[in-house]
Write an enzyme that holds these catalytic residues in place. Structure first.
Site, PDB file in Angstrom:
ATOM      1  N   GLU A 168       0.884  -1.259  -0.002  1.00  0.00           N
ATOM      2  CA  GLU A 168      -0.108   0.064   0.213  1.00  0.00           C
ATOM      3  C   GLU A 168       0.151   1.205  -0.114  1.00  0.00           C
ATOM      4  O   GLU A 168       0.987   1.911   1.146  1.00  0.00           O
ATOM      5  CB  GLU A 168      -1.304   0.325   0.732  1.00  0.00           C
ATOM      6  CG  GLU A 168      -1.901  -1.139   1.018  1.00  0.00           C
ATOM      7  CD  GLU A 168      -3.521  -1.091   2.555  1.00  0.00           C
ATOM      8  OE1 GLU A 168      -3.035   0.015   3.212  1.00  0.00           O
ATOM      9  OE2 GLU A 168      -3.943  -1.893   2.189  1.00  0.00           O
ATOM     10  N   GLU A 357      -5.469  -8.554   1.842  1.00  0.00           N
ATOM     11  CA  GLU A 357      -6.026  -8.101   2.811  1.00  0.00           C
ATOM     12  C   GLU A 357      -7.502  -7.926   2.493  1.00  0.00           C
ATOM     13  O   GLU A 357      -7.557  -7.377   1.800  1.00  0.00           O
ATOM     14  CB  GLU A 357      -5.001  -6.933   3.491  1.00  0.00           C
ATOM     15  CG  GLU A 357      -3.866  -7.158   3.555  1.00  0.00           C
ATOM     16  CD  GLU A 357      -3.070  -6.414   4.306  1.00  0.00           C
ATOM     17  OE1 GLU A 357      -3.857  -5.032   5.107  1.00  0.00           O
ATOM     18  OE2 GLU A 357      -1.715  -5.805   4.060  1.00  0.00           O
TER      19      GLU A 357
END
Ligand code: BGC
Length: 463
Positions: A168, A357
């Site tokens: 991320e 995720e």
């Protein structure tokens, strides 16, 4: 919707994710150097309750029991990250062999139990010594990062077949270098754009290095993605604000990787990133990953906000909108993951998507060896159902990893939000499998369907 694991097909990768800094502890043991999160946590009032990850889940000591637990839960894939400063205490230069030995033990034990290790190279814990030289804002980071990638691939690439370059980038550059709420706590547009550009170069360069060092590995990288809608669906200004927020939050890193350049047309301030670009950078930003990791938790509603600098847009929090939400104040909105998958699938050049995720924090209660986290069971079932819907419509999604194996250090929120399938008592380091962990385990064993009703009637008695 009733479904089983079989509906996803044989090759679908089911897994669970963690990150080094959030679980390992042992922050200064066996030669580990400090990371920016170690030093950030030393400052007052940066982290909820002034918590730190010095001990966290002490995975450094308990890794064998924790991996054995993954095995007992029937989870075939384990995604974890390497702490850069554990293997290279100063970021570059001398190798800490005790750090290498630790990850060798982790990898070998996974393989011994038939669990496939998936490694994220960078999950936010930059060596502190590199931050002293500017960290992600210094273009030198490309060399430092390459040194780290080389070290990881040479030591672990013979056994680890799935690699993710960055976790991320929007979150660690946005929260760490623009808002200052994550390590290293820097603020401002300039530091953010420099960090963002260097991270975007590193994600592609990391991909190129992994491919050239090991032809037998699959290489990917991960992105955060929240489905975005205007707060007032028919308000022109909110619509424009939503387009801008979407470009910034969801498109800034994936589009240059796909060779599309930065989304400057939809968010003007990004044009200033050109100040950090060298000749030929545009080409260097692109790389054809084998897979893209998608990380989704919620959707965001965006309103026009003239007083917010640069973007003139703000997120309207779920609690303010009075909609069901998790402890992070993130709306529970399962279709968000479906929209995310559809959107990614529409990009040309994405070969495979893995949900690396997805998960939720709820106020878990541990009573007499049990944690009945029915909200998390429902959250997971509803999100997995949306993944299946996308897959059945032809989306190239081929994996799903729950965030996270066990409760751990949730960055600036400390230990308050618990995301785990396994409850951790941080005083005794005792682990207690929550009902969600039991459900996931039975689902993966293919003995339960994903239906709350069926699970409540039969599933919980089956363990
Ligand atoms: C991160 C994790 C984090 C999770 C929940 C993701 O942004 O990769 O490290 O714990 O979300 O906030």
């Amino acid at each position: 919707m009733l479904f089983t694991k079989n509906d996803f097909g044989e090759g679908f990768k089911w897994g669970v994710s963690t990150a080094a800094h959030q679980v390992e502890g042992a922050h200064n043991i066996d030669g580990k150097g400090l990371s920016i999160w170690d030093t950030f946590a030393e400052k007052k009032n940066k982290i909820f309750n002034n918590d730190n990850a010095n001990t966290a889940c002490d995975f450094y000591t308990h890794y064998a029991d924790d991996i054995a637990l993954i095995y007992k839960l029937n989870i075939p894939n384990y995604r974890f990250s390497i702490s850069w400063s554990r293997i290279l205490p100063h970021g570059v230069g001398a190798i800490n062999h005790k750090g290498i030995d630790f990850y060798n033990r982790v990898i070998d034990f996974c393989l011994e139990l038939g669990i496939e290790p998936w490694i994220t190279l960078y999950h936010w814990d930059l060596p502190h010594d590199l931050q002293q030289k500017g960290g992600w804002t210094n273009r030198e980071v490309i060399h430092w990062f390459s040194y780290f990638v080389d070290c990881c691939l040479k030591n672990f690439g013979d056994r680890v077949k799935h690699w993710m370059v960055l976790n991320e980038p929007m979150v660690f550059t946005g929260a760490g270098y623009f808002l200052g709420v994550h390590a290293p706590g820097k603020k401002g547009l300039s530091s953010f754009l420099a960090a963002a550009h260097h991270a975007a170069l590193c994600q592609a360069e990391g991909g190129r290095m992994i491919r050239s060092l090991r032809h037998d590995c699959k290489v990917g990288t991960t992105f955060s993605y929240s489905h975005i809608e205007p707060y007032r669906a028919d308000n022109e200004k909110d619509i424009r604000a939503a387009v801008k927020a979407d470009a910034l939050l969801n498109r800034l890193f994936i589009e240059p990787l796909l060779g599309l350049g930065y989304p400057t047309k939809d968010v003007k301030i990004i044009e200033r990133i050109e100040r950090f670009m060298y000749p030929h950078d545009e080409q260097k930003l692109a790389f054809d990953m084998d897979f893209i990791g998608l990380q989704n938790y919620t959707r965001e509603l965006i309103a026009h906000a003239p007083l917010i600098p640069f973007v003139h847009a703000k997120i309207i929090k779920a609690s303010k909108r009075n909609v069901p939400h998790t402890l992070m104040d993130w709306e529970i909105h399962p279709p968000s993951i479906y929209h995310a998958l559809k959107r990614y699938n529409n990009y040309k050049g994405i070969k495979e998507i893995i949900v690396t995720e997805n998960g939720a924090a709820f106020p878990d209660v541990h009573e007499e060896g049990k944690v009945n986290d029915f909200e998390r069971v429902k959250y997971l079932q509803d999100h997995i159902a949306q993944v299946l819907k996308a897959k059945q419509e032809g989306v190239k999604v081929n994996g799903y990893f729950v965030w996270t194996l066990m409760d751990n250090f949730e960055w600036a929120e400390g230990y308050f939000p618990r995301f785990g399938l396994v409850y951790v008592d941080f005083t005794t380091q005792q682990r207690v499998v929550k009902n969600s962990g039991r459900w996931y385990s039975q689902f993966l064993k293919n003995t339960v369907t994903a239906s709350m009703e069926v699970w409540e009637k039969n599933g919980s008695k089956m363990i």
